[in-house]
Design an enzyme around this catalytic site. Structure first.
Site, PDB file in Angstrom:
ATOM      1  N   GLY A 165      -9.458 -19.261 -13.086  1.00 18.25           N
ATOM      2  CA  GLY A 165      -8.685 -19.316 -11.780  1.00 18.25           C
ATOM      3  C   GLY A 165      -8.692 -20.591 -11.087  1.00 18.25           C
ATOM      4  N   LYS A 180       2.378   4.373  17.704  1.00 17.83           N
ATOM      5  CA  LYS A 180       1.453   4.313  16.244  1.00 17.83           C
ATOM      6  C   LYS A 180       0.074   4.097  16.645  1.00 17.83           C
ATOM      7  CE  LYS A 180       1.969  -0.138  14.077  1.00 17.83           C
ATOM      8  NZ  LYS A 180       2.455  -0.742  12.974  1.00 17.83           N
ATOM      9  N   ARG A 222      -3.692   3.468  14.784  1.00 18.07           N
ATOM     10  CA  ARG A 222      -4.325   2.849  13.595  1.00 18.07           C
ATOM     11  C   ARG A 222      -5.893   2.659  13.730  1.00 18.07           C
ATOM     12  NH1 ARG A 222      -2.094  -0.497   9.767  1.00 18.07           N
ATOM     13  NH2 ARG A 222      -0.561  -1.083  11.242  1.00 18.07           N
ATOM     14  N   ASP A 264      10.881  -4.920  12.411  1.00 15.98           N
ATOM     15  CA  ASP A 264       9.166  -5.401  12.347  1.00 15.98           C
ATOM     16  C   ASP A 264       9.253  -6.641  11.762  1.00 15.98           C
ATOM     17  OD1 ASP A 264       6.633  -5.255  13.026  1.00 15.98           O
ATOM     18  OD2 ASP A 264       6.326  -3.299  11.688  1.00 15.98           O
ATOM     19  N   GLY A 322       4.105   1.879   4.779  1.00 14.12           N
ATOM     20  CA  GLY A 322       3.675   3.471   5.356  1.00 14.12           C
ATOM     21  C   GLY A 322       4.283   3.397   6.545  1.00 14.12           C
ATOM     22  N   THR A 323       4.172   2.266   7.581  1.00 14.46           N
ATOM     23  CA  THR A 323       4.527   2.638   9.111  1.00 14.46           C
ATOM     24  C   THR A 323       6.299   2.857   8.973  1.00 14.46           C
ATOM     25  OG1 THR A 323       2.917   1.191   9.796  1.00 14.46           O
ATOM     26  CG2 THR A 323       4.889   1.772  11.292  1.00 14.46           C
TER      27      THR A 323
END
Length: 326
Positions: free
Chosen positions: A41, A195, A197, A222, A229-230
């Protein structure tokens, strides 16, 4: 004074496609460089041409591999500075860690501030980015930041679709101010989702929609989406409330493989976004329309290089920048 032929544009490992589009606009050549990622990495970068006394522009978003891409940016800045570059401007169309902009509970890091400080300590002289999740992130930098907006380019494409009875829909109250900017540009009404969360995951529940959406077409706006999902939950709720056609518009598209699958099976007819993030998952999706903002960044580079004002690009962009077809 410098000329555009002297602009030195270089690309990080995930910024090459975007940087090449910038170079086409500027009629310049992409700088020669090399990135190697070793098996464990470890990242190695090398500038393969002279940059002594040159103004360098490094193109790299912090997107789908944020930790690697962020680390690579630091190494590039250090390499350019050690090679005696006159200045290093980081062209970062998307800054993932802008989401970490506050300390809203005990014992957490303000990740956005840590990243901005590291970029400056590495030697960056300027940063150019677009649609930060929180505009106040600019205040984390002591160096100049040019904060561009995708809105004019996205809105011009939306206007070209000629969709009747359209209403702009914000997924939540937090994005309502930005949604109103879309609505003003497009001369459309606004509706706002509410919404909730509960945790730090990517799942949120739509519990209400404020505004008249019945028998209309909806444009969900957005700044970004990772899981989708939203967007999809809001689209399903809009369908329940009598919306006909549903479109979505994002500044940055970070949908993963599962997110693209969900989008394909959702009521969203078309997702419109930009190429600010290199995202191979969306390339074959018939529902995703990607509009290049590379000309906008290229014009910004040109103006910085010529010591001209960048601020006229914030609200209105030249016609040559509105290249809405890839």
């Amino acid at each position: 004074m410098n000329t555009e032929s002297e602009i030195k544009v270089f690309a990080g490992s995930t910024g090459k496609d975007f940087a090449e589009k910038i170079c086409i606009y500027l009629k310049s050549q992409l700088g020669k460089s090399r990135v190697i990622t070793f098996s464990e990495g470890n990242i190695y970068v090398k500038v393969e041409e002279t940059v002594r006394d040159k103004d360098v522009y490094l193109v790299q978003s912090i997107g789908l591999r944020p930790n690697d891409e962020f680390t690579e940016i630091l190494f590039w800045i250090d390499a350019f500075k050690r090679a005696s570059a006159n200045s290093v401007t980081v062209i970062m169309p998307y800054f993932s860690y802008a989401k970490g902009d506050k300390k809203d509970e005990p014992r957490v890091s303000i990740r956005g501030r840590v990243c901005t400080e590291c970029i400056e300590l590495a030697g960056a002289d300027r940063v150019v980015t677009m649609d930060l999740h929180s505009p106040q992130i600019q205040g984390f930098f002591k160096k100049p930041v040019d904060h561009l907006f995708a809105l004019p380019i996205l809105c011009e494409y939306i206007n070209s679709l000629k969709i009747d009875d359209l209403v702009v829909v914000s997924p939540d109250s937090g994005f309502a101010k930005e949604a109103r900017k879309f609505a003003r540009y497009l001369k459309l009404p606004v509706a706002i989702g509410d919404k909730e969360r509960e945790g730090h995951d990517e799942n949120a529940k739509i519990i209400e929609i404020v505004g008249n959406v019945k028998d209309k077409n909806a444009l969900i706006v957005d700044d970004f989406s990772i899981s989708g999902g939203t967007l999809i939950d809001l689209a399903n709720e809009l369908k329940k409330r009598g919306v006909n056609r549903i479109f979505a518009c994002l500044s940055h598209v970070l949908l993963n493989k599962d997110g693209v699958t969900k989008l394909e099976n959702s009521p969203i007819e078309k997702l419109i976004s930009t190429d600010s993030v290199y995202n191979p998952y969306v390339m074959d999706s018939k529902k995703v329309k990607v509009i290049s903002v590379a000309p906008l960044f290229a014009e910004t580079i040109s103006r910085i290089h010529k010591r001209e004002s960048v601020s006229p690009l914030f609200n209105k962009v030249p016609k040559e920048v509105l290249q809405i077809e890839e």
